[in-house]
Scaffold this motif. Structure first.
Motif, PDB file in Angstrom:
ATOM      1  N   ASP A 133       5.480  42.950   6.574  1.00  0.00           N
ATOM      2  CA  ASP A 133       5.569  41.951   8.181  1.00  0.00           C
ATOM      3  C   ASP A 133       4.926  42.494   8.735  1.00  0.00           C
ATOM      4  O   ASP A 133       4.073  42.409  10.214  1.00  0.00           O
ATOM      5  N   PHE A 134       4.624  44.292   9.227  1.00  0.00           N
ATOM      6  CA  PHE A 134       4.098  44.849   9.561  1.00  0.00           C
ATOM      7  C   PHE A 134       2.491  44.915  10.396  1.00  0.00           C
ATOM      8  O   PHE A 134       2.408  45.010  11.209  1.00  0.00           O
ATOM      9  N   TRP A 135       2.405  44.453   8.742  1.00  0.00           N
ATOM     10  CA  TRP A 135       0.610  44.007   8.766  1.00  0.00           C
ATOM     11  C   TRP A 135       0.485  42.944   9.497  1.00  0.00           C
ATOM     12  O   TRP A 135      -0.870  42.180  10.421  1.00  0.00           O
ATOM     13  N   GLU A 136       1.432  41.911   9.381  1.00  0.00           N
ATOM     14  CA  GLU A 136       1.083  40.638  10.386  1.00  0.00           C
ATOM     15  C   GLU A 136       1.317  40.385  11.085  1.00  0.00           C
ATOM     16  O   GLU A 136       0.433  39.604  12.087  1.00  0.00           O
ATOM     17  N   LYS A 137       2.171  41.004  12.210  1.00  0.00           N
ATOM     18  CA  LYS A 137       2.908  41.041  13.203  1.00  0.00           C
ATOM     19  C   LYS A 137       2.621  41.882  13.907  1.00  0.00           C
ATOM     20  O   LYS A 137       2.513  41.472  15.556  1.00  0.00           O
ATOM     21  N   LYS A 138       2.703  43.056  13.617  1.00  0.00           N
ATOM     22  CA  LYS A 138       2.637  44.099  14.415  1.00  0.00           C
ATOM     23  C   LYS A 138       0.678  44.934  14.378  1.00  0.00           C
ATOM     24  O   LYS A 138       0.522  44.448  15.098  1.00  0.00           O
ATOM     25  N   LEU A 139       0.549  45.381  13.308  1.00  0.00           N
ATOM     26  CA  LEU A 139      -0.815  46.102  13.201  1.00  0.00           C
ATOM     27  C   LEU A 139      -2.366  44.051  13.551  1.00  0.00           C
ATOM     28  O   LEU A 139      -2.742  45.422  14.384  1.00  0.00           O
TER      29      LEU A 139
END
Lengths: 210, 349
Positions: A45-51
């Motif tokens: 989730d972090f990879w797709e939405k933030k990173l």
């Protein structure tokens, strides 16, 4: 002081310290209060939405090294992230360059001369460990985690994503002389700054076709 | 055990023990030039003077307090190292023990202990976590002392083994990752202020005061000097040498734990690779402070001066933008110079 009274005092002190040192709970109650944390899902989730969306804010590596040579403190203040107050800090960077060497563990790249600075860097392709990517993004707050194991597992899962998705397609095709573009995280020591041997933990890698 | 026997060197202050001629006149440089007694202080003064001229940041309050915070950790470790060196021993494991104790304190504070078979969770308060870290350091120190005395293992070897063991245990405990986010109460130890002075400085002042009291005013303090002066004679005089050594190594382990807790609190993070090469800075502080590596001679206050010199030197070299590689060279040369001066003064015999 008589021995029995002395021993009684010792016991009293130990009991007092122990009473103020530990507390007991039922494990299932503690677990119920903190739902099982899925580090892999969090990392994805972090990879797709933030990173990935945040990569646009990555600093150009050539410009960064130039600034570090002239305004070190300002460069660290503007572009780095880290937990705590140590000298090790992380930067989210981007750049382009020509591949000068391909080895089992890394790909050496001569940075394209941006007019400000140029140099050689190493893109890690085998040993992807540590917290560079997690911390360089500056978008994960440790206080949002109930324990450090979960926090550390996020890093491990991010590194797994890099090893599984980012590196293999790049590593299988890259060869000496290719022009590549990269986004990634680097670690620099504010006190002992070394700019001649920078290693990049990649987040995205492209081989630019002529 | 005889209560009034203070054999060998143990019955005189360390600074007063020097070789003398037949007519009682001391031959040392110190006696001819009393100023040499204050060589560490003079060196420190000259160092500070030079740095204040070369760098306008050196004398700033923020820098000086920062230096004092950094020195505090080395002072705690070096006090323990001094006690050990006074008994003619050495402890190479302090850096690793520091890291393990910091990690255990942070781990227990953050995660507690889970016992699934009993459906039990044991949580730790800040006090509990600190006590656990301190006990761990004490236990590892005691183990060092026990191995050295029980099996007659040279301190260098025994503590070298502990260096590796403690580092490995730290990696196992942390899984190779830092343990962070330890809460404001715990952070106060490393980053807080009390009466206008950083808390770590207060801690180091208390540690030094207790150590000075131990070495100057207690029987065990005299025994420590005596054992370093002549172990065989101390044994024959009725001193329980093994017991004293185990106590000394235990104290050093506990002080390494104090250092570890301070570092962890200051960084709000227990780093698995914390404390690497701290033992060298600690030994350097002891040597520069005038304590003889062959034991029996030296003082806690000398070590404090040595630690301050090392800390100021580290800070100055960074402020002057000296390459880290040259910093190591300079530090090594300073240590060598200190030993040579010490020898020439007759203290290092």
């Amino acid at each position: 002081m008589p021995k029995p009274i002395r021993y009684l005092l010792y016991v009293a002190v130990i009991v007092l310290l122990a009473y103020n040192s530990v507390y007991f709970k039922k494990l299932d109650e503690v677990k119920a209060g903190t739902a099982a944390f899925d580090a892999a899902a969090y990392a994805k989730d972090f990879w797709e939405k933030k990173l990935t969306p945040g990569l646009s804010k990555a600093v150009e590596l050539g410009a960064l090294t130039a600034q570090l040579k002239t305004e070190k403190d300002k460069a660290f203040e503007q572009h780095s992230h880290a937990l705590g107050i140590g000298n090790i800090r992380y930067f989210l960077v981007k750049g382009q360059g020509i591949v000068t060497d391909v080895s089992e563990n890394e790909v050496s790249v001569k940075l394209a001369d941006t007019g400000e600075s140029s140099g050689n860097v190493r893109i890690a392709t085998e040993y992807i460990f540590g917290n560079a990517v997690r911390d360089a993004s500056g978008q994960i707050d440790i206080n949002a985690f109930t324990n450090s194991m979960d926090f550390n597992n996020v890093s491990a899962e991010i590194n797994k994503l890099i090893r599984g998705k980012v590196v293999p397609p790049f590593k299988s095709e890259v060869k000496k002389g290719d022009r590549v573009a990269f986004h990634g995280a680097i670690e620099l020591n504010r006190e002992h700054l070394q700019l001649n041997n920078i290693e990049i933990i990649p987040v995205s890698l492209q081989i630019e076709k002529p | 055990m005889p209560q009034d026997i203070h054999p060998i060197a143990g019955d005189k202050p360390a600074a007063d023990r020097r070789p003398a001629t037949a007519d009682g006149q001391s031959l040392t440089l110190q006696s001819r030039f009393p100023i040499a007694r204050f060589q560490s202080l003079i060196a420190l003064f000259l160092l500070c003077l030079a740095l204040s001229i070369l760098s306008d940041k050196f004398l700033s309050f923020s820098n000086l307090w920062n230096v004092m915070r950094q020195i505090s950790v080395n002072i705690c470790i070096s006090v323990g190292m001094t006690l050990i060196v006074l008994t003619a021993g050495i402890d190479l494991s302090v850096g690793s023990v520091l890291a393990l104790c910091g990690a255990i304190t942070a781990g227990l504070l953050k995660n507690g202990i889970e016992i699934p078979s009993q459906n039990l969770y044991i949580g730790f308060t800040v006090l509990g976590a600190i006590l656990a870290g301190g006990l761990t350091g004490s236990a590892l120190g005691a183990f060092n002392g026990w191995a050295i005395t029980r099996f007659n293992v040279p301190p260098f070897v025994a503590t070298l083994a502990m260096l590796t063991v403690a580092r490995g245990l730290t990696m196992l405990w942390t899984g190779g990752f830092p343990i962070s986010g330890l809460g404001d109460t715990f952070l106060f130890i490393g980053t807080g202020w009390f009466l206008g002075i950083p808390v770590p400085v207060w801690i180091s002042i208390i540690v030094v005061a207790l150590a000075v009291f131990l070495t100057e005013k207690t029987r065990i303090g005299r025994y420590i000097y005596a054992i370093g002066g002549n172990e065989s004679a101390s044994r024959l005089s009725g001193i329980n040498v093994n017991k004293v050594k185990i106590i000394v190594y235990t104290i050093a382990g506990a002080l390494a734990a104090v250092g570890g807790i301070m570092v962890t609190s200051r960084l709000d993070s227990a780093q698995p690779n914390a404390g690497i090469s701290y033992e060298l800075d600690s030994i350097a502080a002891v040597v520069i402070g005038g304590t003889s590596l062959s034991g029996g001679r030296g003082s806690i206050l000398g070590t404090v001066q040595g630690a301050i010199i090392i800390g100021v030197l580290n800070n100055g070299l960074v402020l002057l933008n000296v390459s880290p590689f040259w910093q190591q060279v300079v530090k090594g040369l300073v240590i060598l110079l200190a030993v040579i001066i010490d020898k020439s003064n007759g203290k290092g015999e």
